[in-house]
Design a protein around this motif. Structure first.
Motif, mmCIF file in Angstrom:
data_model
loop_
_atom_site.group_PDB
_atom_site.id
_atom_site.type_symbol
_atom_site.label_atom_id
_atom_site.label_comp_id
_atom_site.label_asym_id
_atom_site.label_seq_id
_atom_site.Cartn_x
_atom_site.Cartn_y
_atom_site.Cartn_z
ATOM 1 N N ILE A 66 0.833 -1.207 0.000
ATOM 2 C CA ILE A 66 0.000 0.000 0.000
ATOM 3 C C ILE A 66 0.866 1.255 0.000
ATOM 4 O O ILE A 66 0.630 2.202 -0.767
ATOM 5 N N ALA A 70 1.526 4.067 -3.061
ATOM 6 C CA ALA A 70 1.216 5.474 -2.799
ATOM 7 C C ALA A 70 2.454 6.370 -2.932
ATOM 8 O O ALA A 70 2.394 7.559 -2.629
ATOM 9 N N ASP A 163 -1.823 13.779 2.498
ATOM 10 C CA ASP A 163 -2.227 12.445 2.914
ATOM 11 C C ASP A 163 -1.553 12.096 4.233
ATOM 12 O O ASP A 163 -0.479 12.609 4.561
ATOM 13 N N THR A 182 -6.234 9.412 5.917
ATOM 14 C CA THR A 182 -6.548 9.147 4.517
ATOM 15 C C THR A 182 -7.086 7.720 4.406
ATOM 16 O O THR A 182 -6.388 6.771 4.774
ATOM 17 N N SER A 184 -7.404 5.477 2.127
ATOM 18 C CA SER A 184 -6.598 4.494 1.400
ATOM 19 C C SER A 184 -5.281 4.176 2.105
ATOM 20 O O SER A 184 -4.559 3.257 1.702
ATOM 21 N N LEU A 185 -4.956 4.948 3.164
ATOM 22 C CA LEU A 185 -3.730 4.715 3.924
ATOM 23 C C LEU A 185 -4.041 4.342 5.376
ATOM 24 O O LEU A 185 -3.190 4.460 6.251
#
Length: 291
Positions: A66, A70, A163, A182, A184-185
């Motif tokens: 991940i 990113a 982020d 965030t 997605s994080l």
């Protein structure tokens, strides 16, 4: 064969496609039995005691992928208590105190509540660090994803449109990520050990705010890794000199001979966001100058 012939990059079907095909099998005693499930779709199988090494690998690999996807090359990690309120909410603790002991604790938490603002300001500063030549992101703010100091760090990054990462942990009581992470994080861990490893794999600076057992566990493991040479030194900032010297007698450890005088230089006591960020920048500037 013509020069423009294209050779496929793979000939095996993707796992996703195979998983979809496996779910369309007709219902028979054989296909409905758990033994027939694809191993990676069989939760009963994956959760067996003897599959723990595989779960270790998965929990190590998923967050790494991940962060790589990113373009996050390094992080600025913030440790700290989940119980220190932000200043606006701190006075409510006194109103809820029923005994002299509870009142005294509330007053001490109120005294430390300004560190919420310090953590938030520090995260704002750190999050403005530019991309490198390869487009990689550095000093991305990373916390445990919980409330209080952790929330302040994620919130500071969000304030400047950056982020921000959270490494959350499954606990017996509800432990949801704070709303500033965030999505997605935002990652969740089962194993404390692997969570602590991911905190430090990308960390290029760590800020330690007042905290309890969890903060002690994370920060003193970091100091141990630096002390023993398992990782290269990085800036370690201990916010709140009065707090830390009250709860840990570092000088006594040195006097007792269980740590050396040089070990006291592994970290810095700081109070403000500006002071902490300056130490981090000076550290890496000097490191680069020395080659």
């Amino acid at each position: 064969m013509s020069n423009d012939t294209r050779v496929p990059s793979r000939v095996f079907r993707p796992a996703q496609q195979e998983a979809e095909n496996a779910n369309t099998n007709s219902g028979t005693p054989q296909t409905e039995h758990p033994a027939y499930r694809l191993a990676f779709q069989d939760m009963d199988f994956l959760l067996r005691e003897d599959l723990r090494p595989v779960r270790f690998q998965l929990e190590l690999l998923k967050p790494q992928l991940i962060l790589d996807e990113a373009n996050i090359a390094s992080t600025f990690v913030v440790y700290g208590s989940a119980r220190i309120p932000e200043p606006e909410k701190a006075k409510a603790l006194l109103e809820l105190a029923d005994t002299p002991e509870q009142k005294k604790i509330a007053e001490r938490l109120i005294e430390k509540s300004h560190y919420y603002d310090v953590a938030r300001e520090l995260a704002q500063m750190v999050s403005n660090f530019p991309l490198d030549e390869a487009g990689k992101r550095h000093f991305v703010v990373c916390s445990g994803g919980g409330p209080s100091i952790m929330e302040a760090a994620n919130r500071g990054a969000r304030d400047v449109g950056a982020d921000t990462v959270a490494l959350n942990i499954v606990l017996p009581h509800e432990q949801a990520p704070n709303p500033y992470v965030t999505p997605s994080l935002s990652m969740q861990f089962h194993y404390f050990a692997l969570r602590k490893m991911h905190f430090l794999l990308h960390a290029r600076a760590v800020a330690v705010f007042p905290g309890g057992f969890g903060t002690f566990d994370e920060s003193f493991e970091l100091l141990t890794l630096i002390q023993t040479g398992k990782i290269d030194p990085i800036p370690v900032l201990f916010y709140g000199k009065d707090f830390w010297q009250r709860v840990v007698n570092f000088e006594a450890l040195c006097e007792e001979g269980v740590i050396g005088p040089r070990d006291l230089s592994l970290f810095h006591f700081v109070e403000t966001a500006e002071e902490g960020w300056r130490i981090v920048q000076d550290f890496w500037r000097d490191k680069q100058a020395k080659g």
